[in-house]
Design a protein around this motif. Structure first.
Motif, short mmCIF file in Angstrom:
data_model
loop_
_atom_site.label_atom_id
_atom_site.label_comp_id
_atom_site.label_asym_id
_atom_site.label_seq_id
_atom_site.Cartn_x
_atom_site.Cartn_y
_atom_site.Cartn_z
N ASP A 4 -14.14 -24.38 -9.06
CA ASP A 4 -15.07 -25.70 -9.55
C ASP A 4 -16.37 -25.75 -8.78
OD1 ASP A 4 -12.74 -26.17 -10.84
OD2 ASP A 4 -12.35 -27.93 -9.62
N LEU A 5 -16.93 -24.67 -8.04
CA LEU A 5 -18.05 -24.87 -7.42
C LEU A 5 -18.99 -24.04 -8.29
CD1 LEU A 5 -17.83 -24.46 -3.48
CD2 LEU A 5 -18.41 -26.39 -4.79
N GLU A 6 -20.16 -24.54 -8.57
CA GLU A 6 -21.06 -23.74 -9.05
C GLU A 6 -22.05 -22.92 -8.17
OE1 GLU A 6 -23.48 -26.11 -12.12
OE2 GLU A 6 -25.09 -25.28 -10.99
N GLU A 7 -22.31 -23.20 -7.13
CA GLU A 7 -22.80 -22.58 -6.21
C GLU A 7 -22.44 -23.27 -4.67
OE1 GLU A 7 -27.24 -22.79 -5.31
OE2 GLU A 7 -27.34 -24.17 -6.87
N VAL A 8 -22.68 -22.13 -3.51
CA VAL A 8 -22.38 -22.83 -2.35
C VAL A 8 -23.79 -23.19 -1.85
CG1 VAL A 8 -21.94 -22.36 0.16
CG2 VAL A 8 -20.15 -21.68 -1.70
N LEU A 9 -24.11 -24.22 -1.18
CA LEU A 9 -25.43 -24.45 -0.82
C LEU A 9 -25.60 -24.23 0.79
CD1 LEU A 9 -26.29 -27.91 -2.24
CD2 LEU A 9 -27.16 -25.97 -2.90
N PHE A 10 -24.44 -24.67 1.55
CA PHE A 10 -24.34 -24.23 3.16
C PHE A 10 -22.90 -23.93 3.31
CE2 PHE A 10 -27.15 -28.09 2.11
CZ PHE A 10 -28.60 -27.35 2.59
#
Ligand code: XMP
Length: 180
Positions: A4-10
């Motif tokens: 469900d994540l589009e991208e990991v920021l951190f």
């Protein structure tokens, strides 16, 4: 990566480093405090609070508050209600509000007014994340972990509909999850 994540920021290492930098500043600024009262805002700040406190070298006390902010599922309004309040007075104490994320700043403004009226010796704020471009209030946040873009993020305590708090990373939620 969670589907469900589009991208990991951190990732975990990056979060660790952001928190260490915040802790270094707090340890420096409060080195002479008798006791720093950390007020974690539930539920989102619970992981940040527990990681931050283990990097602090000044004497601390932990308290928690819970507030509801009305609005849609992904944005808050100016209407805030205290669901769980502090049990003890804070007059004459150094108080540091520990927030997960500041978006419009409405929740924080309300908290600052409510706690400020109780006459603490000092009152400051630390937040892990801030959406600077979304700020609609004149709140001062002294200890900001990192500024993020105007996207709905989850993980590391942050939820969407009470889900995803357990993710060890902070990432952008896929729009398809909440725009159905
Ligand atoms: P305001 O607008 O009052 O909002 O500064 C602060 C509260 O809104 C929630 N919030 C989020 N929660 N991902 C979340 O999981 C986000 O991207 C997000 N933006 C705002 C959060 O509860 C925060 O305390």
């Amino acid at each position: 990566m969670h589907p469900d994540l589009e991208e990991v920021l951190f990732d975990e290492e990056q979060i660790k480093s952001i928190i260490q930098t915040l802790a270094d500043r707090i340890n420096h600024d409060y080195k002479d405090t008798e006791c720093l009262m950390l007020v974690g805002i539930l539920k989102g700040s619970f992981i940040f609070m527990s990681d931050l406190v283990r990097k602090l070298t000044v004497p601390v006390r932990l308290e928690f508050m819970s507030v509801s902010s009305y609005g849609s599922a992904t944005t808050s309004s100016g209407v805030v209600r205290i669901d769980l309040d502090l049990k003890k007075p804070i007059d004459g104490k150094d108080v540091l509000i520990v927030e997960d994320i500041i978006d419009t700043g409405h929740t924080l403004k309300y908290l600052l007014e409510s706690l400020g009226a109780r006459k603490p010796k000092s009152l400051e704020v630390t937040t892990l994340l801030q959406k600077k471009e979304a700020l609609k209030t004149d709140v001062t946040v002294k200890y900001v972990g990192v500024d993020i873009p105007l996207k709905f993020v989850i993980g590391y305590g942050l939820d969407y509909d009470e889900r995803y708090r357990e993710l060890p990373v902070i990432g952008v939620l896929r729009e398809s999850v909440y725009k159905k």
